[in-house]
Design a protein around this motif. Structure first.
Motif, PDB file in Angstrom:
ATOM      1  N   TYR A   8       0.827  -1.196   0.000  1.00 24.89           N
ATOM      2  CA  TYR A   8       0.000   0.000   0.000  1.00 24.89           C
ATOM      3  C   TYR A   8       0.865   1.251   0.000  1.00 24.89           C
ATOM      4  N   ILE A   9       0.498   2.196  -0.856  1.00 28.54           N
ATOM      5  CA  ILE A   9       1.054   3.546  -0.809  1.00 28.54           C
ATOM      6  C   ILE A   9      -0.142   4.479  -0.679  1.00 28.54           C
ATOM      7  N   HIS A  10      -0.224   5.204   0.427  1.00 28.33           N
ATOM      8  CA  HIS A  10      -1.331   6.132   0.682  1.00 28.33           C
ATOM      9  C   HIS A  10      -2.694   5.470   0.445  1.00 28.33           C
ATOM     10  N   ASP A  11      -2.900   4.313   1.019  1.00 32.17           N
ATOM     11  CA  ASP A  11      -4.163   3.573   0.932  1.00 32.17           C
ATOM     12  C   ASP A  11      -4.503   3.085  -0.476  1.00 32.17           C
ATOM     13  N   ILE A  12      -3.546   3.101  -1.388  1.00 29.94           N
ATOM     14  CA  ILE A  12      -3.757   2.556  -2.729  1.00 29.94           C
ATOM     15  C   ILE A  12      -3.021   1.228  -2.807  1.00 29.94           C
ATOM     16  N   LEU A  13      -3.747   0.171  -3.121  1.00 33.32           N
ATOM     17  CA  LEU A  13      -3.181  -1.166  -3.196  1.00 33.32           C
ATOM     18  C   LEU A  13      -2.483  -1.374  -4.533  1.00 33.32           C
ATOM     19  N   LEU A  14      -1.204  -1.778  -4.457  1.00 34.46           N
ATOM     20  CA  LEU A  14      -0.398  -2.065  -5.633  1.00 34.46           C
ATOM     21  C   LEU A  14       0.214  -3.452  -5.459  1.00 34.46           C
ATOM     22  N   SER A  15       0.820  -3.994  -6.501  1.00 33.91           N
ATOM     23  CA  SER A  15       1.420  -5.322  -6.434  1.00 33.91           C
ATOM     24  C   SER A  15       2.606  -5.378  -7.389  1.00 33.91           C
ATOM     25  N   ASP A  16       3.648  -6.142  -6.999  1.00 30.84           N
ATOM     26  CA  ASP A  16       4.773  -6.315  -7.910  1.00 30.84           C
ATOM     27  C   ASP A  16       5.675  -7.443  -7.437  1.00 30.84           C
ATOM     28  N   GLU A  17       6.656  -7.734  -8.284  1.00 30.40           N
ATOM     29  CA  GLU A  17       7.659  -8.750  -7.994  1.00 30.40           C
ATOM     30  C   GLU A  17       8.863  -8.075  -7.327  1.00 30.40           C
ATOM     31  N   PHE A  18       9.404  -8.743  -6.298  1.00 31.28           N
ATOM     32  CA  PHE A  18      10.570  -8.244  -5.585  1.00 31.28           C
ATOM     33  C   PHE A  18      11.632  -9.331  -5.584  1.00 31.28           C
ATOM     34  N   LEU A  19      12.833  -8.989  -6.025  1.00 30.14           N
ATOM     35  CA  LEU A  19      13.946  -9.924  -5.964  1.00 30.14           C
ATOM     36  C   LEU A  19      14.436 -10.005  -4.527  1.00 30.14           C
ATOM     37  N   LEU A  20      14.756 -11.210  -4.064  1.00 26.43           N
ATOM     38  CA  LEU A  20      15.299 -11.387  -2.718  1.00 26.43           C
ATOM     39  C   LEU A  20      16.806 -11.200  -2.793  1.00 26.43           C
ATOM     40  N   VAL A  21      17.291 -10.123  -2.193  1.00 29.11           N
ATOM     41  CA  VAL A  21      18.708  -9.772  -2.266  1.00 29.11           C
ATOM     42  C   VAL A  21      19.353 -10.001  -0.900  1.00 29.11           C
ATOM     43  N   PRO A  22      20.212 -11.017  -0.796  1.00 29.33           N
ATOM     44  CA  PRO A  22      20.885 -11.288   0.473  1.00 29.33           C
ATOM     45  C   PRO A  22      21.717 -10.081   0.929  1.00 29.33           C
ATOM     46  N   ASN A  23      21.655  -9.808   2.221  1.00 32.26           N
ATOM     47  CA  ASN A  23      22.427  -8.712   2.834  1.00 32.26           C
ATOM     48  C   ASN A  23      22.090  -7.338   2.274  1.00 32.26           C
ATOM     49  N   LEU A  24      20.889  -7.176   1.767  1.00 26.84           N
ATOM     50  CA  LEU A  24      20.455  -5.870   1.273  1.00 26.84           C
ATOM     51  C   LEU A  24      20.495  -4.873   2.424  1.00 26.84           C
ATOM     52  N   SER A  25      21.023  -3.682   2.182  1.00 30.55           N
ATOM     53  CA  SER A  25      21.169  -2.693   3.251  1.00 30.55           C
ATOM     54  C   SER A  25      19.831  -2.082   3.678  1.00 30.55           C
ATOM     55  N   GLU A  26      18.818  -2.203   2.861  1.00 31.31           N
ATOM     56  CA  GLU A  26      17.478  -1.679   3.172  1.00 31.31           C
ATOM     57  C   GLU A  26      16.518  -2.838   3.415  1.00 31.31           C
ATOM     58  N   GLU A  27      15.396  -2.546   4.072  1.00 28.35           N
ATOM     59  CA  GLU A  27      14.380  -3.584   4.252  1.00 28.35           C
ATOM     60  C   GLU A  27      13.735  -3.893   2.906  1.00 28.35           C
ATOM     61  N   ALA A  28      13.431  -2.844   2.127  1.00 32.08           N
ATOM     62  CA  ALA A  28      12.839  -3.016   0.792  1.00 32.08           C
ATOM     63  C   ALA A  28      13.207  -1.809  -0.064  1.00 32.08           C
ATOM     64  N   ILE A  29      13.253  -2.028  -1.377  1.00 30.53           N
ATOM     65  CA  ILE A  29      13.536  -0.951  -2.328  1.00 30.53           C
ATOM     66  C   ILE A  29      12.521  -1.039  -3.465  1.00 30.53           C
ATOM     67  N   ILE A  30      11.892   0.085  -3.761  1.00 30.29           N
ATOM     68  CA  ILE A  30      11.016   0.187  -4.927  1.00 30.29           C
ATOM     69  C   ILE A  30      11.863   0.792  -6.048  1.00 30.29           C
ATOM     70  N   GLY A  31      12.044   0.041  -7.138  1.00 29.79           N
ATOM     71  CA  GLY A  31      12.884   0.476  -8.253  1.00 29.79           C
ATOM     72  C   GLY A  31      12.097   1.108  -9.383  1.00 29.79           C
ATOM     73  N   ALA A  32      12.826   1.527 -10.405  1.00 27.45           N
ATOM     74  CA  ALA A  32      12.250   2.267 -11.529  1.00 27.45           C
ATOM     75  C   ALA A  32      11.153   1.501 -12.266  1.00 27.45           C
ATOM     76  N   ALA A  33      11.314   0.186 -12.424  1.00 23.10           N
ATOM     77  CA  ALA A  33      10.294  -0.587 -13.150  1.00 23.10           C
ATOM     78  C   ALA A  33       8.942  -0.511 -12.432  1.00 23.10           C
ATOM     79  N   THR A  34       8.960  -0.595 -11.113  1.00 20.09           N
ATOM     80  CA  THR A  34       7.709  -0.497 -10.331  1.00 20.09           C
ATOM     81  C   THR A  34       7.177   0.925 -10.375  1.00 20.09           C
ATOM     82  N   LEU A  35       8.069   1.910 -10.271  1.00 25.02           N
ATOM     83  CA  LEU A  35       7.640   3.313 -10.338  1.00 25.02           C
ATOM     84  C   LEU A  35       6.919   3.594 -11.657  1.00 25.02           C
ATOM     85  N   GLN A  36       7.474   3.097 -12.759  1.00 26.24           N
ATOM     86  CA  GLN A  36       6.860   3.323 -14.069  1.00 26.24           C
ATOM     87  C   GLN A  36       5.568   2.543 -14.231  1.00 26.24           C
ATOM     88  N   LYS A  37       5.590   1.288 -13.794  1.00 25.15           N
ATOM     89  CA  LYS A  37       4.407   0.434 -13.935  1.00 25.15           C
ATOM     90  C   LYS A  37       3.173   1.061 -13.288  1.00 25.15           C
TER      91      LYS A  37
END
Length: 125
Positions: free
Chosen positions: A72-101
């Motif tokens: 959810y972003i501001h009460d809007i439900l969205l969905s996407d694929e997330f790659l599981l990245v070992p030792n990622l420095s962030e909890e989650a990252i929204i990338g350009a493909a999701t931003l554009q989609k």
């Protein structure tokens, strides 16, 4: 470089969890730290390992799994694929493909994320 980081609710078949999510237009794909999704969704094998280049020259990370999550972003439900990245420095990252989609815009001046209101209407069809 401006950074926007917000807590988002992620939902999977096993549960849900709030994760601090970095919005990064410089990252092509969305990814998530595997340590944070164990109680949310079961990983799916990619079949073929992907080697993703990092900012360090000649350094690659091997990606073997992904998850499909609602969020959810501001009460809007969205969905996407997330790659599981070992030792990622962030909890989650929204990338350009999701931003554009989802027509998501980043407002660095106000440290906020804008989702096109038409996106919510598209999901009702």
């Amino acid at each position: 470089m401006s950074v926007i980081k917000l807590p988002l609710l992620f939902i999977g078949s096993k549960g849900e969890k709030n994760l601090y999510t970095l919005f990064d237009s410089g990252a092509n794909l969305s990814c998530i730290n595997p340590d944070f999704i164990k109680d949310v969704e079961n990983p799916i094998s990619l079949g073929r390992v992907r080697r993703i280049a990092t900012a360090s020259e000649g350094h690659y990370i091997e990606i073997k799994e992904r998850v499909i999550l609602d969020f959810y972003i501001h009460d809007i439900l969205l969905s996407d694929e997330f790659l599981l990245v070992p030792n990622l420095s962030e909890e989650a990252i929204i990338g350009a493909a999701t931003l554009q989609k989802w027509r998501i815009k980043l407002d660095f001046e106000h440290d906020t994320v804008i989702v096109d209101p038409k996106v919510a209407k598209l999901q009702l069809i």
